[in-house]
Design a protein around this motif. Sequence first.
Motif, PDB file in Angstrom:
ATOM      1  N   LEU A   1      33.700 -19.775   3.666  1.00 16.43           N
ATOM      2  CA  LEU A   1      32.917 -19.274   4.805  1.00 16.43           C
ATOM      3  C   LEU A   1      31.770 -20.223   5.130  1.00 16.43           C
ATOM      4  N   MET A   2      31.089 -20.716   4.100  1.00 13.05           N
ATOM      5  CA  MET A   2      29.973 -21.649   4.306  1.00 13.05           C
ATOM      6  C   MET A   2      30.461 -22.934   4.973  1.00 13.05           C
ATOM      7  N   GLN A   3      31.538 -23.498   4.471  1.00 17.19           N
ATOM      8  CA  GLN A   3      32.044 -24.756   5.013  1.00 17.19           C
ATOM      9  C   GLN A   3      32.519 -24.611   6.461  1.00 17.19           C
ATOM     10  N   GLU A   4      33.158 -23.502   6.777  1.00 19.93           N
ATOM     11  CA  GLU A   4      33.682 -23.309   8.127  1.00 19.93           C
ATOM     12  C   GLU A   4      32.592 -22.993   9.155  1.00 19.93           C
ATOM     13  N   TYR A   5      31.512 -22.335   8.731  1.00 21.82           N
ATOM     14  CA  TYR A   5      30.529 -21.844   9.704  1.00 21.82           C
ATOM     15  C   TYR A   5      29.110 -22.344   9.494  1.00 21.82           C
TER      16      TYR A   5
ATOM     17  N   ILE B   1      25.451 -17.772   3.741  1.00 22.93           N
ATOM     18  CA  ILE B   1      24.536 -17.061   2.846  1.00 22.93           C
ATOM     19  C   ILE B   1      25.018 -15.629   2.637  1.00 22.93           C
ATOM     20  N   THR B   2      25.458 -14.994   3.714  1.00 24.34           N
ATOM     21  CA  THR B   2      25.992 -13.630   3.607  1.00 24.34           C
ATOM     22  C   THR B   2      27.211 -13.601   2.685  1.00 24.34           C
ATOM     23  N   GLY B   3      28.069 -14.589   2.803  1.00 27.04           N
ATOM     24  CA  GLY B   3      29.231 -14.676   1.925  1.00 27.04           C
ATOM     25  C   GLY B   3      28.826 -14.809   0.466  1.00 27.04           C
ATOM     26  N   TYR B   4      27.807 -15.605   0.214  1.00 25.99           N
ATOM     27  CA  TYR B   4      27.328 -15.775  -1.160  1.00 25.99           C
ATOM     28  C   TYR B   4      26.659 -14.511  -1.699  1.00 25.99           C
ATOM     29  N   VAL B   5      25.988 -13.763  -0.829  1.00 28.84           N
ATOM     30  CA  VAL B   5      25.395 -12.487  -1.259  1.00 28.84           C
ATOM     31  C   VAL B   5      26.504 -11.511  -1.654  1.00 28.84           C
ATOM     32  N   ILE B   6      27.550 -11.443  -0.855  1.00 28.49           N
ATOM     33  CA  ILE B   6      28.679 -10.554  -1.169  1.00 28.49           C
ATOM     34  C   ILE B   6      29.366 -11.008  -2.457  1.00 28.49           C
ATOM     35  N   ALA B   7      29.555 -12.295  -2.611  1.00 29.37           N
ATOM     36  CA  ALA B   7      30.186 -12.818  -3.827  1.00 29.37           C
ATOM     37  C   ALA B   7      29.335 -12.510  -5.057  1.00 29.37           C
ATOM     38  N   SER B   8      28.028 -12.652  -4.921  1.00 30.47           N
ATOM     39  CA  SER B   8      27.127 -12.326  -6.035  1.00 30.47           C
ATOM     40  C   SER B   8      27.211 -10.843  -6.373  1.00 30.47           C
ATOM     41  N   GLY B   9      27.307 -10.012  -5.348  1.00 30.93           N
ATOM     42  CA  GLY B   9      27.468  -8.576  -5.562  1.00 30.93           C
ATOM     43  C   GLY B   9      28.769  -8.267  -6.287  1.00 30.93           C
ATOM     44  N   THR B  10      29.830  -9.000  -5.950  1.00 31.19           N
ATOM     45  CA  THR B  10      31.108  -8.815  -6.638  1.00 31.19           C
ATOM     46  C   THR B  10      30.956  -9.123  -8.121  1.00 31.19           C
ATOM     47  N   GLY B  11      30.310 -10.228  -8.420  1.00 30.78           N
ATOM     48  CA  GLY B  11      30.069 -10.587  -9.820  1.00 30.78           C
ATOM     49  C   GLY B  11      29.220  -9.556 -10.530  1.00 30.78           C
ATOM     50  N   PHE B  12      28.185  -9.068  -9.856  1.00 32.74           N
ATOM     51  CA  PHE B  12      27.328  -8.036 -10.446  1.00 32.74           C
ATOM     52  C   PHE B  12      28.139  -6.786 -10.775  1.00 32.74           C
ATOM     53  N   PHE B  13      28.971  -6.347  -9.831  1.00 29.92           N
ATOM     54  CA  PHE B  13      29.755  -5.134 -10.064  1.00 29.92           C
ATOM     55  C   PHE B  13      30.827  -5.319 -11.141  1.00 29.92           C
ATOM     56  N   ARG B  14      31.311  -6.543 -11.334  1.00 29.00           N
ATOM     57  CA  ARG B  14      32.241  -6.778 -12.443  1.00 29.00           C
ATOM     58  C   ARG B  14      31.540  -6.526 -13.780  1.00 29.00           C
ATOM     59  N   MET B  15      30.258  -6.899 -13.852  1.00 30.24           N
ATOM     60  CA  MET B  15      29.490  -6.629 -15.077  1.00 30.24           C
ATOM     61  C   MET B  15      29.080  -5.160 -15.139  1.00 30.24           C
ATOM     62  N   TYR B  16      28.639  -4.619 -14.030  1.00 26.30           N
ATOM     63  CA  TYR B  16      28.199  -3.226 -13.969  1.00 26.30           C
ATOM     64  C   TYR B  16      29.324  -2.266 -14.346  1.00 26.30           C
TER      65      TYR B  16
ATOM     66  N   GLY C   1      33.602 -17.878 -13.358  1.00 26.53           N
ATOM     67  CA  GLY C   1      34.395 -17.544 -12.178  1.00 26.53           C
ATOM     68  C   GLY C   1      33.758 -18.075 -10.905  1.00 26.53           C
ATOM     69  N   ALA C   2      32.439 -17.943 -10.799  1.00 32.64           N
ATOM     70  CA  ALA C   2      31.727 -18.450  -9.620  1.00 32.64           C
ATOM     71  C   ALA C   2      31.909 -19.958  -9.494  1.00 32.64           C
ATOM     72  N   GLY C   3      31.729 -20.662 -10.596  1.00 31.11           N
ATOM     73  CA  GLY C   3      31.880 -22.114 -10.572  1.00 31.11           C
ATOM     74  C   GLY C   3      33.292 -22.549 -10.215  1.00 31.11           C
ATOM     75  N   ILE C   4      34.266 -21.885 -10.786  1.00 25.81           N
ATOM     76  CA  ILE C   4      35.671 -22.205 -10.496  1.00 25.81           C
ATOM     77  C   ILE C   4      35.974 -21.960  -9.019  1.00 25.81           C
ATOM     78  N   GLY C   5      35.482 -20.836  -8.490  1.00 31.88           N
ATOM     79  CA  GLY C   5      35.725 -20.522  -7.084  1.00 31.88           C
ATOM     80  C   GLY C   5      35.129 -21.550  -6.139  1.00 31.88           C
ATOM     81  N   ILE C   6      33.883 -21.917  -6.377  1.00 32.49           N
ATOM     82  CA  ILE C   6      33.212 -22.903  -5.516  1.00 32.49           C
ATOM     83  C   ILE C   6      33.904 -24.252  -5.612  1.00 32.49           C
ATOM     84  N   LEU C   7      34.158 -24.699  -6.838  1.00 35.19           N
ATOM     85  CA  LEU C   7      34.780 -26.008  -7.035  1.00 35.19           C
ATOM     86  C   LEU C   7      36.192 -26.057  -6.448  1.00 35.19           C
ATOM     87  N   SER C   8      36.939 -24.973  -6.537  1.00 29.67           N
ATOM     88  CA  SER C   8      38.288 -24.932  -5.962  1.00 29.67           C
ATOM     89  C   SER C   8      38.250 -25.168  -4.456  1.00 29.67           C
TER      90      SER C   8
END
Length: 189
Positions: free
Chosen positions: A99-103, A112-127, A139-146
Motif C-alpha cells: 500500500l505504501m509503495q503504490e500510494y 501509514i494507515t496500512g502500517y497502523v492496521i498491520a501493527s494492530g494485527t500483530g498486537f491482536f496476535r499477541m493479545y 513476521g513484520a520484517g519478513i512481510g516488508i522485505l518480501s
Amino acid sequence: MVNAEISEEVKEHIDDKFTIDDISQYTPFVSVYALNALGVKGKHNFKDRTIILGTAYLIMGATVNILKHTGNVERPDGTSKNSFPSGHTATAFMGAEFLMQEYKDVSVWYGITGYVIASGTGFFRMYNNRHWLTDVAAGAGIGILSTKIAYWTHSFIKKHIFKDKETLNGMILPFYNGKESGLGLVLTF
C-alpha cells in the motif's frame, strides 16, 4: 447483571477462533485494489500491481512456511509448535508496504494507515495468545522485505515470465468456512 447475561449470550454465538486479526491481515493489500476501484490511481496498473503482489505473497508465504515447519517454537496458548514467525503479521506488513509503495506519491497517509492496521494485527496476535513478540517482529520484517524484493525484481519477472502477456485479469474473493478464513485469488494471463 444484565450486561453479564448479554455478554455470555454473545459469547455463545461467536466462534472464538474467528478474531479481527483474521480479517485485518488482508486489509492493507485489498485497500490497494479498493482505492483503485474508487478512482484513486496508484503507481502501477492492475497487471503490474498483481504481479508484484503475487511475487511478494510467494516470497512471504514460502519464507514463513519454511520457518514454521523447521522451527519448534510453541505458541503461547500451547496449541502447537509452529509459532515462529507470525504469518498473519507477515501478511499484514507485506500488504502495508505494498500500500505504501503504490500510494506514497498520492498521499503518505495511505501507507501509514496500512502500517497502523498491520501493527494492530500483530498486537491482536499477541493479545489473542497466539504469538510471542519475537514471532510478530519477525513476521513484520519478513512481510516488508518480501514486498521490497517483489518491487526490486518486478521488471525482471515482467520481462521474462509475462513478456508476451498483454492482459492480466483476476478476482479476489474472501472466504470463511466456519473454521478458517482467507482470500482466494484467481488470475488469467
